[in-house]
Enzyme design. Structure first.
Site, PDB file in Angstrom:
ATOM      1  N   ILE A  44       0.862  -1.181   0.000  1.00 49.49           N
ATOM      2  CA  ILE A  44       0.000   0.000   0.000  1.00 49.49           C
ATOM      3  C   ILE A  44       0.900   1.233   0.000  1.00 49.49           C
ATOM      4  O   ILE A  44       1.661   1.451   0.954  1.00 49.49           O
ATOM      5  CB  ILE A  44      -0.939  -0.003   1.232  1.00 49.49           C
ATOM      6  CG1 ILE A  44      -1.812  -1.264   1.216  1.00 49.49           C
ATOM      7  CG2 ILE A  44      -1.803   1.266   1.244  1.00 49.49           C
ATOM      8  CD1 ILE A  44      -2.595  -1.510   2.484  1.00 49.49           C
ATOM      9  N   GLU A  56       4.475  -7.889   2.725  1.00 50.40           N
ATOM     10  CA  GLU A  56       4.835  -8.790   3.827  1.00 50.40           C
ATOM     11  C   GLU A  56       4.467  -8.164   5.162  1.00 50.40           C
ATOM     12  O   GLU A  56       3.954  -8.819   6.068  1.00 50.40           O
ATOM     13  CB  GLU A  56       6.349  -9.080   3.818  1.00 50.40           C
ATOM     14  CG  GLU A  56       6.871  -9.745   2.563  1.00 50.40           C
ATOM     15  CD  GLU A  56       7.297  -8.759   1.485  1.00 50.40           C
ATOM     16  OE1 GLU A  56       6.607  -7.726   1.307  1.00 50.40           O
ATOM     17  OE2 GLU A  56       8.306  -9.014   0.824  1.00 50.40           O
ATOM     18  N   CYS A  94      12.208  -7.245   1.021  1.00 48.21           N
ATOM     19  CA  CYS A  94      13.212  -6.197   1.259  1.00 48.21           C
ATOM     20  C   CYS A  94      13.838  -6.383   2.638  1.00 48.21           C
ATOM     21  O   CYS A  94      13.340  -7.164   3.477  1.00 48.21           O
ATOM     22  CB  CYS A  94      12.581  -4.812   1.133  1.00 48.21           C
ATOM     23  SG  CYS A  94      11.597  -4.322   2.565  1.00 48.21           S
ATOM     24  N   CYS A  97      11.501  -5.815   5.643  1.00 51.55           N
ATOM     25  CA  CYS A  97      10.539  -6.915   5.852  1.00 51.55           C
ATOM     26  C   CYS A  97      11.234  -8.142   6.431  1.00 51.55           C
ATOM     27  O   CYS A  97      10.661  -8.845   7.265  1.00 51.55           O
ATOM     28  CB  CYS A  97       9.831  -7.262   4.542  1.00 51.55           C
ATOM     29  SG  CYS A  97       8.617  -6.013   4.096  1.00 51.55           S
TER      30      CYS A  97
HETATM   31  N1  THU Z   1       7.529  -4.007  -1.978  1.00 51.05           N
HETATM   32  C1  THU Z   1       6.896  -4.964  -1.235  1.00 51.05           C
HETATM   33  O1  THU Z   1       5.664  -4.934  -1.085  1.00 51.05           O
HETATM   34  N2  THU Z   1       7.642  -5.929  -0.651  1.00 51.05           N
HETATM   35  C2  THU Z   1       9.006  -6.002  -0.722  1.00 51.05           C
HETATM   36  O2  THU Z   1       9.607  -6.786  -0.012  1.00 51.05           O
HETATM   37  C3  THU Z   1       9.711  -5.152  -1.682  1.00 51.05           C
HETATM   38  C4  THU Z   1       8.961  -3.975  -2.174  1.00 51.05           C
HETATM   39  C5  THU Z   1       6.739  -2.935  -2.559  1.00 51.05           C
HETATM   40  C6  THU Z   1       6.958  -1.591  -1.921  1.00 51.05           C
HETATM   41  C7  THU Z   1       6.553  -0.649  -3.030  1.00 51.05           C
HETATM   42  O3  THU Z   1       5.147  -0.443  -2.952  1.00 51.05           O
HETATM   43  C8  THU Z   1       6.866  -1.413  -4.303  1.00 51.05           C
HETATM   44  O4  THU Z   1       7.036  -2.764  -3.922  1.00 51.05           O
HETATM   45  C9  THU Z   1       8.114  -0.935  -5.012  1.00 51.05           C
HETATM   46  O5  THU Z   1       9.187  -0.872  -4.157  1.00 51.05           O
END
Ligand code: THU
Length: 140
Positions: A44, A56, A94, A97
């Site tokens: 989001i 996550e 990432c 997370c």
């Molecule tokens: N994003 C995630 O939802 N999870 C991750 O572990 C890496 C990145 C999302 C965050 C952002 O909304 C988009 O991916 C681009 O970075």
């Protein structure tokens, strides 16, 4: 027993809720608790970029706020808006997370499943994804 495919399917479903007007990169996660319950999460975004929340962490926040904090696996999928259930790459959690998972999960036993499709997945332990980690035990 973890049914990886089922968890990936739910991550793909969760991804449909992603709110991504800025990156247009949609992520879905499905988090399995020890008792067999599944929490779904999506990313989001926010015009103030630093407030964006990853899929996550959305799943973890939902679970912990509902009183569930013991987990055995999480499946994560992600890709651009045009991709639906067959992704060109793995969406690997990432660093933030990984650390957030570390807060609640046993690094040796927590499984992190990243997938391009139902048939193309990689499975790691959290420890493999976040070696030599700092966690709650360090503050005891
Ligand atoms: N994003 C995630 O939802 N999870 C991750 O572990 C890496 C990145 C999302 C965050 C952002 O909304 C988009 O991916 C681009 O970075």
């Amino acid at each position: 027993m973890i049914n990886e495919k089922e968890l990936i399917k739910l991550a793909i479903e969760a991804r449909k809720g992603a709110y991504t007007p800025y990156s247009k990169y949609k992520v879905g996660a499905a988090l399995l608790t020890k008792s067999g319950k599944i929490y779904k999460g999506c990313n989001i975004e926010c015009a103030a970029y630093s407030a964006c929340t990853c899929a996550e962490r959305t799943a973890l926040l939902k679970a912990v706020s509902e009183g569930d904090s013991e987990f055995v696996a999480i499946a994560v999928v992600g890709g651009t808006e045009t991709e639906t259930d067959d992704f060109s790459d793995y969406a690997s959690p990432c660093g933030v997370c990984r650390q957030y998972l570390r807060e609640f999960c046993d690094p040796k036993n927590m499984k992190v499943i990243i997938a391009k499709s139902l048939d193309d997945m990689k499975v790691f332990t959290l420890e493999e994804m976040l070696p030599m980690s700092f966690g709650p035990d360090n503050l005891k």
